[in-house]
Design an enzyme around this catalytic site. Structure first.
Site, PDB file in Angstrom:
ATOM      1  N   SER A   1       1.098  -0.934   0.118  1.00 40.81           N
ATOM      2  CA  SER A   1      -0.161  -0.079   0.001  1.00 40.81           C
ATOM      3  C   SER A   1       1.161   1.205   0.199  1.00 40.81           C
ATOM      4  O   SER A   1      -0.117   2.603   0.077  1.00 40.81           O
ATOM      5  CB  SER A   1      -1.121   0.084   0.998  1.00 40.81           C
ATOM      6  OG  SER A   1      -2.554  -0.509   1.719  1.00 40.81           O
TER       7      SER A   1
ATOM      8  N   LYS B   1       0.895   3.861  -3.093  1.00 43.72           N
ATOM      9  CA  LYS B   1      -0.600   4.047  -3.335  1.00 43.72           C
ATOM     10  C   LYS B   1       0.010   6.030  -3.446  1.00 43.72           C
ATOM     11  O   LYS B   1      -1.041   6.269  -4.403  1.00 43.72           O
ATOM     12  CB  LYS B   1      -1.384   3.324  -1.928  1.00 43.72           C
ATOM     13  CG  LYS B   1      -2.560   2.938  -1.924  1.00 43.72           C
ATOM     14  CD  LYS B   1      -3.111   2.411  -0.816  1.00 43.72           C
ATOM     15  CE  LYS B   1      -3.550   0.635  -0.768  1.00 43.72           C
ATOM     16  NZ  LYS B   1      -4.653   0.600  -0.015  1.00 43.72           N
TER      17      LYS B   1
ATOM     18  N   TYR C   1      -2.989  -3.046 -10.323  1.00 41.06           N
ATOM     19  CA  TYR C   1      -3.062  -2.866  -9.144  1.00 41.06           C
ATOM     20  C   TYR C   1      -1.763  -3.564  -8.423  1.00 41.06           C
ATOM     21  O   TYR C   1      -0.900  -3.362  -7.588  1.00 41.06           O
ATOM     22  CB  TYR C   1      -4.288  -2.956  -8.381  1.00 41.06           C
ATOM     23  CG  TYR C   1      -4.121  -2.820  -7.180  1.00 41.06           C
ATOM     24  CD1 TYR C   1      -3.564  -0.972  -6.730  1.00 41.06           C
ATOM     25  CD2 TYR C   1      -4.715  -3.768  -5.582  1.00 41.06           C
ATOM     26  CE1 TYR C   1      -3.700  -1.098  -4.977  1.00 41.06           C
ATOM     27  CE2 TYR C   1      -4.852  -3.603  -4.339  1.00 41.06           C
ATOM     28  CZ  TYR C   1      -4.433  -2.143  -4.251  1.00 41.06           C
ATOM     29  OH  TYR C   1      -3.861  -1.690  -2.689  1.00 41.06           O
TER      30      TYR C   1
ATOM     31  N   TYR D   1      -5.492   4.887   7.336  1.00 38.68           N
ATOM     32  CA  TYR D   1      -6.926   4.677   7.971  1.00 38.68           C
ATOM     33  C   TYR D   1      -7.373   5.076   8.748  1.00 38.68           C
ATOM     34  O   TYR D   1      -7.556   5.643   8.633  1.00 38.68           O
ATOM     35  CB  TYR D   1      -6.907   2.830   7.474  1.00 38.68           C
ATOM     36  CG  TYR D   1      -5.647   2.735   6.402  1.00 38.68           C
ATOM     37  CD1 TYR D   1      -5.591   2.600   4.679  1.00 38.68           C
ATOM     38  CD2 TYR D   1      -4.772   1.838   6.668  1.00 38.68           C
ATOM     39  CE1 TYR D   1      -5.467   2.226   4.032  1.00 38.68           C
ATOM     40  CE2 TYR D   1      -3.737   1.511   5.496  1.00 38.68           C
ATOM     41  CZ  TYR D   1      -3.860   1.449   4.445  1.00 38.68           C
ATOM     42  OH  TYR D   1      -2.933   1.501   3.430  1.00 38.68           O
TER      43      TYR D   1
ATOM     44  N   VAL E   1       1.202  -3.904   3.828  1.00 39.29           N
ATOM     45  CA  VAL E   1       1.102  -4.949   4.815  1.00 39.29           C
ATOM     46  C   VAL E   1       2.155  -6.138   4.268  1.00 39.29           C
ATOM     47  O   VAL E   1       2.657  -7.014   5.401  1.00 39.29           O
ATOM     48  CB  VAL E   1       0.003  -6.112   3.793  1.00 39.29           C
ATOM     49  CG1 VAL E   1      -1.369  -5.551   4.377  1.00 39.29           C
ATOM     50  CG2 VAL E   1      -0.063  -6.197   2.540  1.00 39.29           C
TER      51      VAL E   1
HETATM   52  N1  GLN Z   1      -2.155  -5.073  -2.000  1.00 41.98           N
HETATM   53  C1  GLN Z   1      -3.040  -5.551  -1.497  1.00 41.98           C
HETATM   54  C2  GLN Z   1      -4.054  -5.605  -1.128  1.00 41.98           C
HETATM   55  O1  GLN Z   1      -4.940  -4.231  -2.156  1.00 41.98           O
HETATM   56  C3  GLN Z   1      -1.921  -3.105  -0.605  1.00 41.98           C
HETATM   57  C4  GLN Z   1      -2.829  -3.761   1.338  1.00 41.98           C
HETATM   58  C5  GLN Z   1      -1.844  -2.965   2.370  1.00 41.98           C
HETATM   59  O2  GLN Z   1      -0.514  -3.187   2.213  1.00 41.98           O
HETATM   60  N2  GLN Z   1      -2.504  -2.627   3.484  1.00 41.98           N
HETATM   61  O3  GLN Z   1      -4.977  -5.848  -0.678  1.00 41.98           O
END
Ligand code: GLN
Length: 416
Positions: free
Chosen positions: A64, A67, A191, A243, A261
């Site tokens: 993430s 992003k 993605y 978040y 994650v």
């Molecule tokens: N690729 C992961 C997902 O889309 C990224 C989520 C994250 O790092 N919080 O679930």
């Protein structure tokens, strides 16, 4: 002498190494195999020095943390207006993978939750770009931000795609509301590939430092982002990067940040530093447990809070009058405050000539420059003779706004 900064980072790592709470993400099978004890921290200053400690060369998937940087790419490729049509900028207060959209517009609330990030990914490259182009667009931008070529870990990508039901559900929902155009599966795949780009903590601190400078990679000198794009990305990170813990994070830690994650975390303090952390065990919010605590320590120990007021003034102004000539001296990075003070002092001048000495100024902000020149213009209108002392040309082309220049200087040097 050896700089003590890396020793300090080692100390932070040592203090937190004993914390083995949490666990690596397991909804992506490949991530569950990560060595949970890996731990690394890296800080890159806006002048391009990097201080790193721990497992600094270990690579992990960006997840993430991609992003905010993909958001930057979409803003560049499609412009603010087009991106804002599809993705909002409001904190969602929800978990990263929530299936939620704004009630009236059906836009995802922000680009930091999966719904917003999937929509953002679909906006990479030119309109109608295929999956390879979108992924390559992200990979190339991330590489320029990091200052080295990054690559996709296809194994991590394949592993996530095998269980990507939730992201597919989100994407189908976005498609249903007309937010996503094109092939839903290919967008989720692109993605996921974007999330599988491999980075180290050094890469992360470098990428964040490029935001901190307003878009110039501090080592390569490459202008990767325009400053309005960097500002937008940092602002959205501050509001929504963490978040459902965004408010708690902004008040307690005060470093706009984003986690992934795989255990990575990135943070940015405008004009100061970019920070990268890595530790795979995650807390209940899906943030790296030790990474989060390391950020808390840095914020406390190093005064790294966006709203801490102990950074002091970046500028100063003084004046003296001798033999009927008033000399104003500016210093530092002249922004609104010093310029306003300068104008107050200039307003007191009733006769004689005026010298503006900017030899100790290292930069003018746009507003600082305009206010300073306007002050000189008004003094000229009052009948004062004006000279500029500017040996390093920090005030190039000092047009007073009406096509005229200080009498004895258009190019710098003391000419009274
Ligand atoms: N690729 C992961 C997902 O889309 C990224 C989520 C994250 O790092 N919080 O679930």
């Amino acid at each position: 002498m050896r700089t003590p900064v890396p020793d300090y980072l080692d100390e932070v790592l040592d203090a937190l190494r004993g914390d083995s709470t949490g666990a690596p993400a397991n909804y992506i099978p490949e991530l569950a195999t990560a060595d949970p004890d890996k731990f690394a921290l890296s800080i890159t200053t806006t002048s391009g020095s990097t201080y790193a400690a721990g497992d600094v060369d270990t690579e992990f998937s960006i997840q993430s943390i991609s992003k905010p940087f993909a958001y930057a790419a979409a803003l560049i490729d499609r412009g603010f207006e087009r991106v804002l049509e599809s993705v909002g900028v409001e904190p969602s207060g929800e978990a990263f993978n929530e299936l939620s959209l704004e009630g009236d517009t059906h836009r995802p609330k922000n680009p930091m939750i999966n719904a917003g990030a999937i929509a953002t990914h679909s906006l990479l490259g030119a309109a109608g770009a295929g999956q390879d182009d979108r992924v390559e667009r992200a990979r190339r931008l991330f590489s320029r931000l990091a200052g080295r070529e990054l690559r996709v870990d296809e194994q991590v990508c394949a592993s996530e795609l095998g269980t990507a039901h939730r992201n597919l559900a989100i994407a189908h929902m976005l498609h249903n509301y007309g937010i996503l155009e094109g092939d839903v599966h290919s967008i989720v795949e692109g993605y996921t590939r974007q999330c599988s780009i491999l980075v180290s903590v050094r890469d992360l601190s470098m990428m964040a430092a490029t935001l901190a400078t307003g878009g110039v990679q501090p080592v390569t000198g490459d202008r990767v982002l325009e400053s309005d794009v960097a500002r937008q990305v940092m602002a959205v990170m501050a509001g929504a990067g963490m978040y459902d813990a965004a408010g708690d994070w902004l008040t307690r830690v005060g470093i706009p940040a984003k986690s992934g994650v795989a255990g990575g975390m990135v943070g940015v303090l405008p004009d100061q530093v970019g920070i990268g952390a890595f530790s795979p065990r995650l807390d209940a919010h899906g943030n790296s447990q030790r990474g989060r605590r390391a950020f808390e320590r840095l914020s406390q120990d190093m005064g790294m809070h966006l709203f801490s007021s102990d950074r002091g003034r970046l500028d100063s102004v003084g004046s003296d009058t001798q033999d009927g000539t008033t000399t104003f001296r500016l210093q530092g990075n002249v922004q609104f405050t010093a310029a306003a003070e300068l104008l107050d002092l200039m307003a007191e001048v009733e006769d004689g000539n005026v010298v503006l000495d900017v030899s100790r100024v290292h930069s003018f902000s746009d507003v600082g420059r305009r206010m300073t020149l306007e002050g000189l213009r008004r003094l000229r209108l009052d009948g004062r003779g004006i000279a500029l002392r500017d040996p390093s040309t920090t005030l190039p082309d000092p047009d007073l706004g009406d096509g005229t220049y200080p009498e004895e200087s258009a190019t710098g040097g003391l000419q009274v």
